[in-house]
Write an enzyme that holds these catalytic residues in place. Structure first.
Site, short mmCIF file in Angstrom:
data_model
loop_
_atom_site.label_atom_id
_atom_site.label_comp_id
_atom_site.label_asym_id
_atom_site.label_seq_id
_atom_site.Cartn_x
_atom_site.Cartn_y
_atom_site.Cartn_z
N HIS A 210 0.80 -1.23 0.00
CA HIS A 210 0.00 0.00 0.00
C HIS A 210 0.83 1.28 0.00
CE1 HIS A 210 0.96 -0.10 4.28
NE2 HIS A 210 0.59 1.17 4.34
C1 UD1 Z 1 -2.65 5.28 5.72
C2 UD1 Z 1 -1.40 5.87 6.37
C3 UD1 Z 1 -0.26 4.84 6.30
C4 UD1 Z 1 -0.69 3.51 6.87
C5 UD1 Z 1 -1.94 3.06 6.13
C6 UD1 Z 1 -2.47 1.72 6.56
C7 UD1 Z 1 -1.10 8.30 6.17
C8 UD1 Z 1 -0.33 9.36 5.51
N1 UD1 Z 1 -0.93 7.05 5.68
O1 UD1 Z 1 -2.36 5.09 4.33
O2 UD1 Z 1 0.84 5.32 7.06
O3 UD1 Z 1 0.35 2.58 6.73
O4 UD1 Z 1 -2.95 4.05 6.32
O5 UD1 Z 1 -3.56 1.37 5.75
O6 UD1 Z 1 -1.82 8.56 7.11
N2 UD1 Z 1 -9.67 4.25 1.35
C9 UD1 Z 1 -10.94 3.77 1.31
N3 UD1 Z 1 -11.57 3.45 2.47
C10 UD1 Z 1 -10.98 3.61 3.68
C11 UD1 Z 1 -9.66 4.13 3.71
C12 UD1 Z 1 -9.02 4.44 2.56
O7 UD1 Z 1 -11.50 3.61 0.23
O8 UD1 Z 1 -11.59 3.27 4.70
C13 UD1 Z 1 -8.97 4.57 0.09
C14 UD1 Z 1 -9.29 5.96 -0.40
O9 UD1 Z 1 -9.28 5.95 -1.77
C15 UD1 Z 1 -8.12 6.77 0.10
C16 UD1 Z 1 -6.99 5.77 -0.03
O10 UD1 Z 1 -7.57 4.52 0.29
O11 UD1 Z 1 -7.91 7.94 -0.63
C17 UD1 Z 1 -5.83 6.06 0.88
O12 UD1 Z 1 -6.27 6.19 2.24
P1 UD1 Z 1 -5.43 7.10 3.25
O13 UD1 Z 1 -5.97 7.00 4.62
O14 UD1 Z 1 -5.27 8.46 2.68
O15 UD1 Z 1 -3.99 6.44 3.20
P2 UD1 Z 1 -3.51 4.92 3.26
O16 UD1 Z 1 -2.88 4.61 1.97
O17 UD1 Z 1 -4.55 3.98 3.77
#
Ligand code: UD1
Length: 366
Positions: A210
């Site tokens: 990820h």
């Molecule tokens: C976040 C953390 C990362 C951690 C990871 C674990 C930051 C900068 N990054 O990254 O350190 O290792 O979580 O998963 O805080 N999305 C969904 N549903 C959800 C959550 C996310 O669809 O419930 C999708 C969305 O498109 C979103 C993307 O995943 O834009 C990324 O989610 P985000 O929380 O921004 O970062 P992670 O890549 O999950």
């Protein structure tokens, strides 16, 4: 409640936060010195990324839910800050407890610092020295604003001291995520996930991806898939896919490539217990996760980390972790070594013993 009782807001936001706060919050609830509040920012909100963990870890519903959802870094961080400021205004806590390095961590640390609320940072002092990682920025800012810093290893203490953090603020307590792992290991063995996926013990490798450096770049993701193609000729591979990665596989037109791998099983993100069972019984793990480097070290499962650096060097120095980057050949060669029974051994680091939360709460009560 007496005046000496400390009101502490415990913040969770993203998947890796839940297993860190669970054991601390449970002990705070039993303490007569602490009045704990559980706050969820909603950075992760899908059932598979959030609710499943509350159920598996037997965590109570959050007292406060900010529902911030996804967004660019600035938008997400700003939304958390604005909503958290209102909470601090209303609740007037004595302290805010933050874990790890996600956007929810930095957002709440900025708010608490400016409102003169003491900050406790759990998992302080980890450094990858790679400023292109958003987490590195989140860690450094949070540590610089924190009043009490709890570390998982001695090298984290050294990093903080080098940055000028006074030694008396730093406490080496061990790894709370390992508290959760040890508490749930037996229960996880009851999970039927291997039967459901038709897998036998040690007969498969598990992969998770990820990190932006791997999944937000088509060439890097394609290089990893190329390695998986070769590897899948030798062993089955299970890939629970993070939602960010699902989107990018589609965006980069790699779905057909992935589907063409006959020995690859893809699944939705798993809950805590299923995933622990999957990893515990795997032959080895390929990952870019931070937490999984630590969990595999404790489980004694070989781990190949698809990154060129790690903020958790102890897992490579003492544990089962090897850094392999995202070069196709290196990933294949290191995997084949493990399949040829040439995996490196490892030992469990000091204080990764299931008692870190106890040490933390004892210090906070004083
Ligand atoms: C976040 C953390 C990362 C951690 C990871 C674990 C930051 C900068 N990054 O990254 O350190 O290792 O979580 O998963 O805080 N999305 C969904 N549903 C959800 C959550 C996310 O669809 O419930 C999708 C969305 O498109 C979103 C993307 O995943 O834009 C990324 O989610 P985000 O929380 O921004 O970062 P992670 O890549 O999950």
């Amino acid at each position: 409640m007496s005046n000496s009782v400390k009101k502490i807001i415990n913040v969770v936001g993203a998947r890796p936060n839940f297993m860190k706060v669970a054991p601390i919050f449970a002990l705070m609830k039993q303490s007569t010195e602490i009045d704990p509040i559980l706050l969820h920012t909603g950075q992760h909100y899908d059932d598979a990324m959030s609710k499943a963990f509350f159920i598996d870890l037997n965590m109570p519903e959050p007292d406060i839910y900010l529902k911030v959802g996804s967004g660019s870094h600035a938008k997400q961080t700003a939304r958390i800050m604005a909503r958290f400021e209102d909470v601090v205004e209303n609740e007037r806590p004595d302290m805010v407890l933050l874990v790890g390095d996600v956007n929810s961590t930095i957002a709440c640390s900025l708010v608490a610092a400016k409102m003169n609320v003491s900050i406790i940072h759990v998992e302080a002092g980890l450094r990858s020295l790679d400023w292109s990682m958003p987490e590195e920025i989140n860690r450094i800012v949070t540590d610089s604003l924190s009043d009490i810093l709890f570390t998982t290893c001695k090298s984290a203490n050294a990093n903080l001291i080098k940055e000028g953090i006074p030694e008396e603020k730093i406490h080496f307590v061990g790894n709370v995520m390992i508290d959760t792992l040890l508490q749930h290991k037996k229960k996880a063995e009851e999970s039927s996930i291997l039967n459901k996926l038709g897998l036998d013990n040690k007969d498969y490798a598990a992969i998770t991806l990820h990190r932006p450096s791997n999944v937000d770049n088509r060439d890097n993701l394609a290089a990893i898939f190329k390695a998986l193609k070769e590897l899948s000729k030798h062993i089955g591979i299970v890939f629970p896919i993070h939602l960010r990665t699902v989107e990018n596989i589609k965006k980069y037109g790699l779905s057909d490539e992935m589907r063409s791998l006959k020995n690859l099983i893809t699944t939705a993100p798993m809950g805590y217990l299923d995933f622990l069972k999957l990893v515990s019984n795997s032959k080895f793990v390929l990952t870019d996760s931070g937490g999984l480097q630590e969990e595999t070290t404790v489980l004694g499962v070989p781990c190949l980390t698809l990154r060129v650096n790690t903020e958790r060097p102890i897992t490579a120095l003492e544990g089962t972790n090897t850094l392999v980057g995202n070069n196709t050949e290196t990933i294949i060669n290191e995997s084949l070594k493990i399949l040829n029974e040439e995996a490196k051994g490892g030992r469990v680091p000091t204080f990764w013993d299931g008692k870190a939360a106890e040490r933390i709460v004892n210090i906070l009560e004083k």
